[in-house]
Scaffold this active site. Structure first.
Site, PDB file in Angstrom:
ATOM      1  N   HIS A 144      95.869  89.039  80.092  1.00 25.51           N
ATOM      2  CA  HIS A 144      95.115  87.791  80.098  1.00 25.51           C
ATOM      3  C   HIS A 144      95.179  87.123  81.477  1.00 25.51           C
ATOM      4  O   HIS A 144      94.140  86.773  82.063  1.00 25.51           O
ATOM      5  CB  HIS A 144      95.685  86.857  79.025  1.00 25.51           C
ATOM      6  CG  HIS A 144      94.961  85.551  78.898  1.00 25.51           C
ATOM      7  ND1 HIS A 144      94.084  85.277  77.878  1.00 25.51           N
ATOM      8  CD2 HIS A 144      94.973  84.430  79.677  1.00 25.51           C
ATOM      9  CE1 HIS A 144      93.600  84.064  78.027  1.00 25.51           C
ATOM     10  NE2 HIS A 144      94.128  83.517  79.112  1.00 25.51           N
ATOM     11  N   GLU A 145      96.387  86.950  82.008  1.00 24.39           N
ATOM     12  CA  GLU A 145      96.539  86.266  83.296  1.00 24.39           C
ATOM     13  C   GLU A 145      95.995  87.126  84.445  1.00 24.39           C
ATOM     14  O   GLU A 145      95.415  86.596  85.403  1.00 24.39           O
ATOM     15  CB  GLU A 145      98.011  85.917  83.553  1.00 24.39           C
ATOM     16  CG  GLU A 145      98.615  84.958  82.534  1.00 24.39           C
ATOM     17  CD  GLU A 145      97.849  83.650  82.442  1.00 24.39           C
ATOM     18  OE1 GLU A 145      97.207  83.245  83.438  1.00 24.39           O
ATOM     19  OE2 GLU A 145      97.874  83.028  81.360  1.00 24.39           O
ATOM     20  N   THR A 198      98.784  55.546  91.505  1.00 29.70           N
ATOM     21  CA  THR A 198      98.280  55.699  92.874  1.00 29.70           C
ATOM     22  C   THR A 198      98.869  54.685  93.845  1.00 29.70           C
ATOM     23  O   THR A 198      98.594  54.756  95.041  1.00 29.70           O
ATOM     24  CB  THR A 198      96.742  55.580  92.893  1.00 29.70           C
ATOM     25  OG1 THR A 198      96.350  54.405  92.178  1.00 29.70           O
ATOM     26  CG2 THR A 198      96.104  56.797  92.247  1.00 29.70           C
ATOM     27  N   GLY A 199      99.661  53.725  93.349  1.00 29.40           N
ATOM     28  CA  GLY A 199     100.362  52.820  94.251  1.00 29.40           C
ATOM     29  C   GLY A 199      99.768  51.434  94.365  1.00 29.40           C
ATOM     30  O   GLY A 199      99.910  50.795  95.412  1.00 29.40           O
ATOM     31  N   GLY A 218      92.087  51.647  90.530  1.00 30.80           N
ATOM     32  CA  GLY A 218      92.362  53.063  90.696  1.00 30.80           C
ATOM     33  C   GLY A 218      93.122  53.639  89.520  1.00 30.80           C
ATOM     34  O   GLY A 218      93.553  52.912  88.618  1.00 30.80           O
ATOM     35  N   THR A 235     100.614  48.603  92.670  1.00 34.02           N
ATOM     36  CA  THR A 235     101.717  47.629  92.735  1.00 34.02           C
ATOM     37  C   THR A 235     102.461  47.762  94.055  1.00 34.02           C
ATOM     38  O   THR A 235     102.877  46.759  94.652  1.00 34.02           O
ATOM     39  CB  THR A 235     102.674  47.832  91.551  1.00 34.02           C
ATOM     40  OG1 THR A 235     101.949  47.735  90.322  1.00 34.02           O
ATOM     41  CG2 THR A 235     103.789  46.800  91.561  1.00 34.02           C
TER      42      THR A 235
END
Length: 636
Positions: A445-446, A228-229, A224, A231
């Site tokens: 712009h935004e 993402t975990g 992955g 370990t």
């Protein structure tokens, strides 16, 4: 030779060099004084001439000895001589008296100076060598575990480190309960946990599986993106099963000398067999498990280490309860022999969490932080699509740090919202002060992005617009938050995303009649979407359902590369350009149809700098004679 051993060797050489320099400095300082104290033998004739020339200042004679010692000069220029008297030496005393020479009847014994010189010349280096060797030997034995022989020189034992520690794996062993992690501490990875729960069950009750003839998987590969975990899941398996947990990084097997990495692999599995049942976790296994392609760039040491790993995974008896877990974010680079059943039997994806998973992860980390009542973590979860578990943990921590910075005892919703902005775009950059014209350009712009997004069917609602510069380099941004999560994107939705990205540049052209560099990131993203539509998703009218590219390093954001001829690549470029230009024209039409709302919202944003999605929609939908209008080509 790994990094730690190299460091120890460099330190050892540095200490020896320091000892030699100190010795040379001391000997060079002392040696002149000693050499000056030694006598030089001259003839009796020269002695008499030196007396006549008034060079002699002092004469020393030992009673009963025919040798006399005399001195010339004073202070630093003083020099000692010796000579032998011829005859009885009658008249010598009168001659010396006439020339004012001091006469001493006894001479002091200078044997102590000679002995000191010998001690400094030969004894001191031996003592220094023994002391430094003894100290280094103790240091290296502590670092290497004090096992195995060492090469000793002298009484102090100068340890060269040629024995113990060379084949040690440096693996870190932790008891299962000491990992402090169980499946309760892991969220957003329900499928991965289900796959690993069976391994936990086998480690706890192997007889249940032996009875039916089932065998435990020898290994499981956790695959992955970073953060993402992977370990964390491996530690949770050890914590749930309550068995020893051996953790080592794949890079620790990579050595400079052939055979050293393989020895470490053997030592690792030897320790695992002694502590079975247990879990061996190899992090970043791609460092040692890359494909053996036989190219000129191949590494014999790495390939031998990989071969030893393959052999060890085949050789151990998994009925004893040894499970090898490994993690990587580059599965495409691993050797196929490592991935076959019987070695890594299972491949467990550990993907980025979905909406429910993100909220669960936020809740776990929020439990460790004092929160105000009524904080809605669901809003944060919806605002962070594509965030990993590590990103979400960082968001909670940033919110807590912000609360402390403002002197609050608990984290508020505003702290969480701001921490999302910090993770996405960076901290507010107070040193960047825009001129009024630049501020106006950024506002339009935004606002252009926001209006085009609001007018697109099925587009995510606008939740925030800001023109506050950020440390990432952004002078402002428009945030859209999906109401729920989507896993499929249609061709029209992809085109709408391109149009929204083109909205900023379209507003600049429409209002100011010029272009700025502020749209660089928008152009990059719009081009990426258009290229993926043509080369990967088969959404091109010209090429149809043909894959013209492939993804590289999927979990590391490596992008894609074309798999077509040069002529086709030119046609792809033209198709991508047409899709982006189509989105650009759609954005221009939308903003032209809502030009007055564009002015109103941009001026309001320029004054307030940051507005919420609710404020934006209230102005956009307010009936003040200029109701928002869909462009003619997009009206339903």
């Amino acid at each position: 030779m790994n990094m730690d051993e190299n460091k120890r060797r460099r330190s050892m050489l540095l200490y020896i060099l320091i000892a030699v320099v100190v010795y040379l400095a001391v000997s060079q300082t002392m040696y002149p004084a000693l050499t000056n104290s030694q006598t030089q033998e001259v003839s009796y004739t020269d002695f008499l001439q030196m007396v006549d020339s008034d060079k002699v200042t002092q004469v020393q004679k030992t009673q009963g000895d025919s040798t006399i010692y005399f001195t010339t000069g004073t202070g630093d220029s003083q020099q000692k001589y010796s000579t032998v008297i011829f005859g009885s030496g009658d008249g010598l005393a009168d001659k010396l008296y006439e020339h004012n020479v001091t006469m001493v009847s006894q001479i002091a014994d200078n044997s102590s100076d000679v002995w000191f010189y010998l001690l400094l010349s030969y004894g001191l280096p031996i003592v220094i060598f023994m002391l430094v060797g003894w100290w280094l030997n103790r240091r290296m034995k502590k670092a290497m575990g004090d096992d195995g022989p060492s090469m000793n020189f002298g009484g102090g034992g100068f340890g060269m480190g040629m024995g113990g520690g060379l084949g040690k794996s440096n693996v870190k062993e932790v008891k299962g309960e000491e990992t402090g992690v169980t499946f309760r501490d892991v969220a957003g990875q329900d499928e991965a946990k289900e796959s690993l729960e069976e391994i936990v069950s086998f480690l706890k009750k192997p007889e249940k599986y032996n009875e039916i003839g089932a065998r435990c998987p020898r290994g499981a590969l956790l695959v992955g993106p970073p953060g993402t975990g992977k370990t964390l899941l491996a530690k949770a398996v050890a914590g749930e099963a309550g068995v020893p947990f051996f953790q080592i990084a794949g890079s620790e097997f990579v050595e400079m000398f052939v055979g050293r990495g393989a020895a470490k692999v053997r030592d690792l599995f030897k320790q695992a067999k002694e502590k079975a049942p247990c879990i061996v976790f190899i992090d970043e296994i791609d460092a040692v498990g890359k494909k053996r392609d036989g190219s000129l760039n191949s590494n014999d040491e790495r390939e031998q280490t990989l071969n030893q790993l393959l052999s060890e995974m085949d050789g151990f008896d998994n009925q004893k309860g040894i499970v090898v877990l490994a993690a990587t974010n580059r599965p495409e680079s691993l050797d196929q022999a490592l991935l076959r059943p019987g070695r890594f039997d299972r491949r467990i994806p550990v993907e980025l969490p979905d909406l429910a998973g993100r909220e669960a992860i936020l809740q776990i980390h929020a439990n460790d932080v004092k929160m105000e009542s009524g904080v809605d973590l669901g809003v944060i979860a919806r605002s962070t699509p594509g965030a990993s578990g590590a990103d979400l943990a960082n968001i909670i921590n940033e919110a807590a740090l912000r609360a402390v910075r403002f002197g609050r005892k608990r984290v508020t919703q505003d702290d969480l919202n701001e921490s999302v902005d910090v993770v996405i775009a960076g901290e507010k950059k107070k040193s960047t002060v825009l001129s009024e014209h630049e501020k106006e350009v950024v506002s339009y712009h935004e606002t252009g992005h926001a209006i085009v997004a609001a007018m697109q069917k099925g587009s995510a609602p606008v939740s925030k617009i800001t023109i506050v510069p950020r440390t990432s380099g952004a002078l402002g941004f428009t945030m859209q938050v999906e109401e729920d999560e989507h896993f499929l994107t249609t061709r029209e939705e992809a085109k709408n995303k391109i149009a929204v990205l083109c909205g900023g540049r379209a507003a600049e052209e429409l209002i100011f009649g010029q272009m700025t560099t502020g749209a660089s990131n928008d152009i990059e993203k719009a081009t990426g979407i258009a290229r993926a539509m043509v080369t990967q998703y088969g959404m091109s009218d010209k090429f149809g359902m043909v894959a013209l590219g492939q993804q590289r390093n999927r979990y590391l954001g490596g992008g894609s590369e074309l798999t077509c001829s040069e002529g086709t690549a030119q046609e792809i470029d033209a198709e991508v350009q047409a899709l982006v230009e189509e989105g650009h024209q759609a954005a221009l039409k939308t903003l032209q149809a809502n030009r007055f709302k564009l002015h109103e919202i941009a001026h309001y944003l320029q004054k307030k700098e940051t507005i919420t999605g609710e404020e934006f929609m209230n102005i956009l939908t307010r009936d003040d004679g200029f109701a928002p209008a869909m462009p003619a080509a997009s009206q339903e």
